[in-house]
Write a protein that holds these residues in place. Structure first.
Motif, PDB file in Angstrom:
ATOM      1  N   ASP A  92      76.193  69.291  59.136  1.00 34.44           N
ATOM      2  CA  ASP A  92      76.232  70.729  59.566  1.00 34.44           C
ATOM      3  C   ASP A  92      74.913  71.402  59.512  1.00 34.44           C
ATOM      4  O   ASP A  92      74.630  72.356  60.512  1.00 34.44           O
ATOM      5  CB  ASP A  92      77.123  71.531  58.647  1.00 34.44           C
ATOM      6  CG  ASP A  92      78.693  71.069  58.911  1.00 34.44           C
ATOM      7  OD1 ASP A  92      79.060  70.575  60.001  1.00 34.44           O
ATOM      8  OD2 ASP A  92      79.471  71.373  58.067  1.00 34.44           O
ATOM      9  N   ARG A  93      74.012  71.146  58.516  1.00 36.49           N
ATOM     10  CA  ARG A  93      72.667  71.601  58.682  1.00 36.49           C
ATOM     11  C   ARG A  93      71.900  71.143  59.790  1.00 36.49           C
ATOM     12  O   ARG A  93      71.181  72.137  60.179  1.00 36.49           O
ATOM     13  CB  ARG A  93      72.137  71.534  57.034  1.00 36.49           C
ATOM     14  CG  ARG A  93      72.496  72.533  56.144  1.00 36.49           C
ATOM     15  CD  ARG A  93      71.966  72.120  54.725  1.00 36.49           C
ATOM     16  NE  ARG A  93      70.440  71.972  54.868  1.00 36.49           N
ATOM     17  CZ  ARG A  93      69.875  71.500  53.763  1.00 36.49           C
ATOM     18  NH1 ARG A  93      70.291  71.410  52.598  1.00 36.49           N
ATOM     19  NH2 ARG A  93      68.495  71.556  53.804  1.00 36.49           N
ATOM     20  N   VAL A  94      72.126  69.909  60.118  1.00 35.71           N
ATOM     21  CA  VAL A  94      71.163  69.516  61.359  1.00 35.71           C
ATOM     22  C   VAL A  94      71.538  69.821  62.513  1.00 35.71           C
ATOM     23  O   VAL A  94      70.834  70.493  63.436  1.00 35.71           O
ATOM     24  CB  VAL A  94      71.145  67.925  60.996  1.00 35.71           C
ATOM     25  CG1 VAL A  94      70.486  67.448  62.307  1.00 35.71           C
ATOM     26  CG2 VAL A  94      70.387  67.495  59.672  1.00 35.71           C
ATOM     27  N   ILE A  95      72.901  70.009  62.714  1.00 36.77           N
ATOM     28  CA  ILE A  95      73.535  70.269  64.130  1.00 36.77           C
ATOM     29  C   ILE A  95      73.328  71.949  64.470  1.00 36.77           C
ATOM     30  O   ILE A  95      72.956  72.178  65.633  1.00 36.77           O
ATOM     31  CB  ILE A  95      74.845  69.981  64.251  1.00 36.77           C
ATOM     32  CG1 ILE A  95      75.059  69.837  65.718  1.00 36.77           C
ATOM     33  CG2 ILE A  95      75.844  70.771  63.586  1.00 36.77           C
ATOM     34  CD1 ILE A  95      76.414  69.073  65.925  1.00 36.77           C
ATOM     35  N   ALA A  96      73.039  72.664  63.361  1.00 39.58           N
ATOM     36  CA  ALA A  96      72.928  74.012  63.365  1.00 39.58           C
ATOM     37  C   ALA A  96      71.538  74.529  63.787  1.00 39.58           C
ATOM     38  O   ALA A  96      71.026  75.363  64.481  1.00 39.58           O
ATOM     39  CB  ALA A  96      73.309  74.903  61.975  1.00 39.58           C
ATOM     40  N   VAL A  97      70.542  73.546  63.965  1.00 41.19           N
ATOM     41  CA  VAL A  97      69.446  73.677  64.268  1.00 41.19           C
ATOM     42  C   VAL A  97      68.771  72.712  65.598  1.00 41.19           C
ATOM     43  O   VAL A  97      67.717  72.754  66.168  1.00 41.19           O
ATOM     44  CB  VAL A  97      67.989  73.672  63.247  1.00 41.19           C
ATOM     45  CG1 VAL A  97      68.627  74.793  62.092  1.00 41.19           C
ATOM     46  CG2 VAL A  97      68.236  72.254  62.618  1.00 41.19           C
ATOM     47  N   SER A  98      69.961  72.218  66.174  1.00 38.08           N
ATOM     48  CA  SER A  98      69.750  71.018  67.149  1.00 38.08           C
ATOM     49  C   SER A  98      70.062  71.999  68.550  1.00 38.08           C
ATOM     50  O   SER A  98      70.550  73.294  68.715  1.00 38.08           O
ATOM     51  CB  SER A  98      70.464  70.097  66.891  1.00 38.08           C
ATOM     52  OG  SER A  98      71.827  70.282  67.223  1.00 38.08           O
TER      53      SER A  98
END
Length: 431
Positions: A92-98
């Motif tokens: 969730d943290r990674v996809i939120a800045v992708s």
């Protein structure tokens, strides 16, 4: 005035403005069917699928995998499982800045299997295997998840499919070596993008280095074939170079407040956004030019990587076939050559002193010793018993007229007759 505008005007003057406008308009709409703008670079590249088609195809592939897992009596981890909770938190943290930060309806699962892997299916749908989660730190796992999302953002699967089909039409190389190495180029790009994602999400990008340095080996066979992924040691080295650029965007546990701007342009990559030129005004020619240029550049990158890997393959084989360096006593008659063991050919050195001898060969980066003890002679062949850590057996050595020695591994049948057992030694006298 851009160079393309000058060319457009020149063509218009030669064949007529109205005709050129019609051609340009046709190109403008036609290029939409065979190309898209790369979300990461902003450059138009070959792609036979729209974003909607990629999303739907990825969703269908995800569902098929879930069905296959269920048929094999496998399972996906429930949302209250501790491993699922950990992986989903990182995801969730990674996809939120992708590049998929605004995407809706993405499918995600953690499969309960010891395999060390993760997958992305197009459109942003992803799967993480439990073996990967168990074998990585949070920083390492964030990078791997970012890497898989990057494949989707850069449309690597769709682009590879389009390039392969185009090259077949043009009767260009689409063999194993080319397609494998083309994938390697995509893997390197996905690493760079994934490192940026992890950094922006507040995970230490050094995880992209440690995850592969832990798996690096000195196996002499690691460069013996075309590779779809960088070799582990090489991959750690390449990622370290990207980390040096991306680490400035990382703060432990914190999402970078400027992530939206940095997602567009940073020191690792930059989206070359530009004003769209309309159909009939040169926009069609621009789309064609960009797509052809991007395809040409990636073809050159693939050919360069293929040539580099081929050189490594040759060097690796030369090293593997080189006889190990042994400090032999002066009384030994020494032969250097190769030994075949279990279908593998490797360098070997054999020395004889009266009824005893030794053979040294290289395997998995180590020099191993085989003890030799003379037994008897039969039909001009000297039979020795060999003994090493694997066990023992017989090998027969015959002297050849050119001064070389050829040996064959032997086995005895029920009548104690010697039969070839596969493999052997060939060596020339050491000068």
């Amino acid at each position: 005035m851009t160079r393309l505008a000058v060319i457009f005007i020149a063509i218009s003057s030669l064949i007529g403005c109205e005709t050129v406008q019609q051609i340009d308009s046709a190109l403008y709409s036609g290029m939409d069917k065979i190309s898209t703008v790369d979300k990461v670079t902003g450059i138009r590249s070959l792609n036979l699928k729209s974003d909607e088609q990629s999303f739907a195809a990825g969703s269908a592939t995800f569902d098929k995998l879930m069905e296959a897992v269920a048929k094999e009596d496998g399972r996906t981890l429930p949302e209250n499982d501790p491993t699922y909770i950990r992986v989903k938190r990182i995801y969730d943290r990674v996809i939120a800045v992708s590049h998929f930060k605004d995407a809706e309806g993405l499918k995600f699962a953690v499969i309960d299997d010891p395999m060390f892997n993760a997958f992305a299916f197009g459109g942003g749908h992803s799967v993480v295997i439990k073996g990967l989660a168990d074998g990585t730190t949070d920083d390492e796992l964030a990078y791997v998840i970012g890497h898989e999302l990057a494949h989707n953002a850069a449309s690597h699967v769709e682009e590879a499919d389009a390039i392969t089909k185009t090259r077949k039409v043009l009767s260009k190389d689409t063999g194993y070596g080319y397609t494998t190495v083309h994938t390697n180029i995509a893997e390197q790009e996905a690493d760079r993008i994934g490192i940026v994602y992890a950094s922006l999400a507040g995970f230490d990008p050094i995880g992209s280095v440690t995850v592969w340095s832990k798996k690096a080996t000195n196996d002499p066979n690691r460069f013996n074939y075309y590779r779809s992924h960088p070799e582990n040691g090489e991959r750690a080295y390449l990622n370290a170079q990207t980390v040096a650029k991306a680490k400035q965007y990382y703060t432990r546990g914190q999402v970078n407040s400027d992530y939206e701007q940095l997602l567009v342009c940073n020191e690792v990559y930059c989206n070359r956004q530009r004003e769209e030129i309309e159909a009939g005004e040169g926009g069609g020619f621009l789309r064609l030019f960009e797509t052809v240029a991007d395809t040409y550049i990636k073809n050159m990158q693939t050919k360069a990587e293929k040539a580099r890997q081929e050189e490594q393959i040759v060097q690796s084989q030369q090293v593997a076939l080189a006889a190990p360096r042994v400090q032999w006593p002066a009384v030994y008659q020494v032969y250097e050559g190769q030994v075949e063991l279990g279908g593998q050919l490797t360098g070997a050195s054999a020395g004889f002193a009266g009824p005893v001898g030794d053979m040294y060969y290289t395997a998995n980066g180590q020099t191993l010793r085989v003890r030799l003890q003379y037994q008897y002679a039969q039909n001009g062949v000297s039979i020795y018993k060999w003994t090493d850590l694997r066990g023992s057996g017989l090998i027969g050595f015959a002297n050849r007229t050119d001064g070389s020695v050829a040996g064959a591994f032997l086995m005895q049948d029920n009548a104690r007759r010697l039969q070839p057992a596969g493999g052997g030694f060939y060596g020339m006298p050491k000068r």
